[in-house]
Scaffold this motif. Structure first.
Motif, short mmCIF file in Angstrom:
data_model
loop_
_atom_site.label_atom_id
_atom_site.label_comp_id
_atom_site.label_asym_id
_atom_site.label_seq_id
_atom_site.Cartn_x
_atom_site.Cartn_y
_atom_site.Cartn_z
N HIS A 70 0.86 -1.19 0.00
CA HIS A 70 0.00 0.00 0.00
C HIS A 70 0.90 1.24 0.00
CE1 HIS A 70 -2.99 2.98 1.14
NE2 HIS A 70 -3.93 2.08 0.86
N PRO A 71 0.56 2.24 -0.81
CA PRO A 71 1.43 3.42 -0.89
C PRO A 71 1.62 4.14 0.45
CG PRO A 71 -0.18 3.43 -2.67
CD PRO A 71 -0.54 2.30 -1.77
N TYR A 72 0.60 4.06 1.33
CA TYR A 72 0.76 4.71 2.63
C TYR A 72 1.82 4.00 3.45
CZ TYR A 72 -0.22 6.29 7.37
OH TYR A 72 -0.09 6.78 8.65
N THR A 73 1.74 2.66 3.49
CA THR A 73 2.74 1.88 4.22
C THR A 73 4.13 2.16 3.67
OG1 THR A 73 1.05 0.17 4.22
CG2 THR A 73 3.17 -0.40 5.15
N GLN A 74 4.20 2.18 2.34
CA GLN A 74 5.47 2.44 1.68
C GLN A 74 6.02 3.81 2.10
OE1 GLN A 74 5.07 2.57 -2.56
NE2 GLN A 74 7.03 1.52 -2.85
N GLY A 75 5.13 4.80 2.09
CA GLY A 75 5.53 6.15 2.48
C GLY A 75 6.01 6.20 3.92
N LEU A 76 5.31 5.50 4.81
CA LEU A 76 5.72 5.48 6.21
C LEU A 76 7.10 4.89 6.37
CD1 LEU A 76 2.78 4.23 8.46
CD2 LEU A 76 3.81 6.49 8.39
N ILE A 118 5.86 11.98 3.35
CA ILE A 118 4.56 11.89 2.67
C ILE A 118 4.03 13.31 2.62
CG2 ILE A 118 2.25 10.91 2.76
CD1 ILE A 118 3.34 8.68 4.49
N LYS A 119 3.65 13.77 1.44
CA LYS A 119 3.19 15.17 1.36
C LYS A 119 1.84 15.33 2.06
CE LYS A 119 0.70 14.49 -2.90
NZ LYS A 119 0.47 14.71 -4.31
N GLY A 120 1.55 16.55 2.45
CA GLY A 120 0.23 16.85 3.03
C GLY A 120 0.04 16.34 4.44
N CYS A 161 -1.39 10.64 -2.12
CA CYS A 161 -0.81 9.44 -2.72
C CYS A 161 -0.12 9.74 -4.04
CB CYS A 161 -1.90 8.40 -2.95
SG CYS A 161 -1.27 6.85 -3.61
N PRO A 162 1.12 9.27 -4.21
CA PRO A 162 1.82 9.51 -5.48
C PRO A 162 1.23 8.68 -6.63
CG PRO A 162 3.16 8.14 -4.02
CD PRO A 162 1.97 8.58 -3.23
#
Lengths: 364, 330
Positions: B250-256, B273-275, B293-294
């Motif tokens: 998941h992109p959020y997990t990846q970002g974290l 993570i932006k925003g 999300c990118p």
């Protein structure tokens, strides 16, 4: 790495004791909390010096001493060769312009009744020579932009912002007078990881842009490694070890640093089983009654009689003086010895970075 | 899934606030098996603590209200059972450890009295027997000189010792499941290591299930078997710990994972993570992560992604989980 030699701040044998008194009518001093007890270091121009330690080690008191919010009991802080601990009046005010602070808690360090514009512009009221009156509004909007906030928000109040945004406001206020030195006391510990990364990146960008020197005080060892050129480890009011980030993290020689590093959880489940973990017993002793000799001896597995009798000086241990290499950095332990406690992560990647770091640090 | 110790199905919790209804939990589903450690990871406002409170039945209500879903403990729905029945299970079969021991313990009772109370109330022990058990328990969580300290008040203990007392209290009746809400967040790192070690050891010894609620990716990597990542009141990824850290889906997990500075190497710039996380009063439509999300495309703005199965025991609530997974593997 960014540092180019000269020291902007020289701290020498800094001591801060808070008296403990007893009695109401006749107050007499019965002891003292030795919050900071003989700390010396240099801050070089353009570098970030990370100071790490656990709660009660005196790192926040040190921050307050550096920005002259507290007067030291003894010792000196030399800013460009001048002792700022004895200054007062106009001379002190001039120095304060150049040494600013960013606080930990973005919720309590901003006045809830002031607009963001007033908060960031307040330094100009105190130091009117920094910006002509007609220019202040523009300067404030500029500062908001620099820290990544919208200049339109200048009339909002702190409660209308999130934690990360508030910390940006605190940073903008710290930058307003174009200081040379910023002392940041746990600036990102109240923030969530995704926002923390934004603020850390901002601090790094601002450092390059405004040629700032940072004293970055934190308990999070991973953040400190990321942002610092050099790192000093504090325990019960004293520095126990100091060096470049690679020297401290990859070649620690003081038992406390080793225990501290080994206790930090690493976000990588594959190292779980092959980690060298040092579990300390007991709690940190009270700074009102610190142990004799080496202050860490009560929790140290290496402690011998000499540790209780002789205070170990903060210097390069004899064992490493000849051999040199990354273990040859100052460490206040009679029995200093290298022990690798931080596991290598993704091997290829990590090696590259470390190799580059070492090469750059040898001349240090 | 029927043999799960605890199974949460499509749980919804709302809070009435001045600004409107805050949807703190929006369809959380997860489960814990006996003897398993599940980490629930999320940032502030992700709904992780509210989920725990709803499971334990200690939600502040009003303003909080469970508006849907089931919480099955050994197949029995906790949400529909009688209050008395539920109260008996609590403490006895499922117990909770809180973040702030100083405010969770009663300041005007000795720790011995608070530990003994568990035995007196649930097992009808005499005061003397209960006190003896309290001392054994304090020994068990390695409080030095337990016999002398049983009459001390919470404020007389250090932060780490207080947290041990909370653990002792949770363990007292040997529950099947412990929910620990940020049990070490307030502690220094050397003390955190001691407390986590103790908790993991006792979990093994009593073969309990453990739900560890935390924001710390490092702690999760150290102790958990499985992990559920929460964002805006939903589980966005659910996976065995090793798989998730090796390649997030998941992109959020990846970002974290990319935004955490590492102890073992010095990176250049952190991938932030932006925003900001969304307001729970006004959660974005479609995938709640899409504004940050990118990988976001049109479908993400309109359609809420369900938890797609990625592999056995692994799921991700992302329309583009496959490309996320491929990208994080390369």
């Amino acid at each position: 790495m960014r540092a180019d030699g000269g020291a902007v701040l020289e701290v020498r044998d800094l001591v801060k004791h808070y008296p403990l008194t007893r009695g109401v009518l006749v107050r007499r001093q019965v002891g003292a909390v030795r919050a900071v007890d003989g700390v010396s270091f240099d801050l070089r121009r353009g570098e970030t010096l990370g100071v790490v330690g656990e709660s009660g080690c005196g790192k926040s008191t040190l921050a307050r001493l550096l920005v002259n919010l507290e007067r030291p009991t003894a010792g000196r802080i030399l800013y460009k060769g001048e002792d700022i601990t004895r200054l007062s009046g106009r001379a002190l005010k001039a120095v304060r312009r150049n040494i600013q602070m960013v606080f930990q808690d973005p919720y309590t360090s901003l006045n809830p009744r002031m607009t963001v514009g007033d908060i960031i512009g307040e330094p100009f009221d105190i130091h009117p020579e920094a910006a002509p009156k007609g220019d202040r509004r523009r300067r404030v909007r500029e500062l908001l932009e620099v820290v990544g906030l919208s200049p339109e928000h200048v009339n909002r109040y702190p409660h209308q912002f999130s934690g990360g945004q508030r910390q940006r406001i605190g940073i903008a206020r710290g930058l307003a007078l174009r200081p040379e030195i910023i002392v940041a006391d746990e600036p990102v510990s109240a923030l969530d990881v995704s926002v923390q990364a934004q603020v850390v990146n901002l601090l790094e960008r601002l450092q390059d842009e405004f040629e700032l020197s940072y004293v970055f005080i934190a308990h999070d060892l991973s953040v400190v490694r990321h942002i610092s050129d050099r790192v000093a480890v504090m325990y019960l009011g004293r520095l126990v070890e100091a060096g470049t980030d690679a020297q401290i993290y990859d070649h620690p020689t003081h038992p406390y640093t080793q225990a501290l590093l080994s206790a930090v959880p690493v976000p990588d489940p594959s190292v779980r089983t092959r980690r060298d973990r040092i579990l300390l017993v007991g709690d940190v002793p009270s700074p009102a009654n610190p142990p004799s000799g080496c202050r860490f001896r009560t929790r140290c597995w290496k402690a011998r009689r000499r540790c209780a009798e002789v205070v170990p000086p903060l210097e390069v241990p004899e064992a490493f003086r000849e051999s040199g290499g990354p273990a040859a950095h100052v460490s206040a332990c009679h029995y200093a010895g290298e022990r690798r406690v931080v596991p290598a992560g993704d091997v290829g990647d990590a090696r590259d970075v470390r190799g580059a770091g070492d090469a750059g640090d040898v001349g240090d | 899934m029927s043999d799960a110790l605890l199974e949460v199905r499509d749980l919804h919790v709302e809070f009435r606030t001045r600004d409107g209804v805050a949807k703190a939990v929006n369809g959380v589903s997860c489960s814990v098996d006996a003897g398993e450690t599940l980490a629930v990871l999320g940032e502030s406002g992700s709904g992780k603590s509210v989920t725990a409170q709803a499971v334990m039945g200690i939600l502040d209500s009003p303003p909080g209200r469970v508006t849907g879903g089931q919480v099955l403990f050994r197949g029995q729905d906790l949400l529909t059972m009688g209050a008395e029945h539920r109260r008996r299970l609590r403490g006895d079969r499922l117990a909770m450890i809180f973040q702030d021991a100083l405010s969770a313990l009663n300041p005007v009772l000795t720790v011995g009295a608070q530990l003994a109370e568990m035995y007196e109330v649930h097992q009808g022990m005499t005061r003397r027997d209960a006190r003896a058990r309290a001392i054994t328990l304090m020994d068990r969580v390695r409080i030095p000189a337990a016999k002398d300290r049983v009459g001390d008040y919470p404020h007389q203990f250090s932060g780490g010792m207080r947290q041990r007392i909370m653990i002792a209290m949770a363990l007292a009746l040997e529950p099947d499941l412990i929910i620990a809400d940020e049990p070490t967040t307030a502690l220094d790192v050397t003390v955190q290591a001691q407390v986590m070690d103790l908790l993991a050891e006792l979990r093994r010894e009593y073969d309990m299930g453990l739900v560890l609620i935390t924001h710390d990716l490092g702690v999760v990597a150290d102790v958990a078997d499985r992990i559920a990542v929460m964002y805006a009141g939903r589980v966005v990824e659910n996976a065995p710990v090793r798989d998730l850290y090796a390649a997030p889906a998941h992109p959020y997990t990846q970002g974290l994972l990319e935004s955490v500075p590492r102890l073992d190497r010095k990176g250049k710039e952190l991938h932030a993570i932006k925003g900001l996380p969304p307001s729970l009063v006004n959660i974005p439509p479609g995938c709640p992560f899409h504004p940050r999300c990118p990988r976001a495309r049109d479908v993400c703005r309109t359609d809420r992604p369900p938890l797609f199965p990625v592999a056995p025991g692994r799921s991700s609530a992302c329309h583009f989980w496959k490309e996320t997974l491929d990208a994080s593997r390369s």
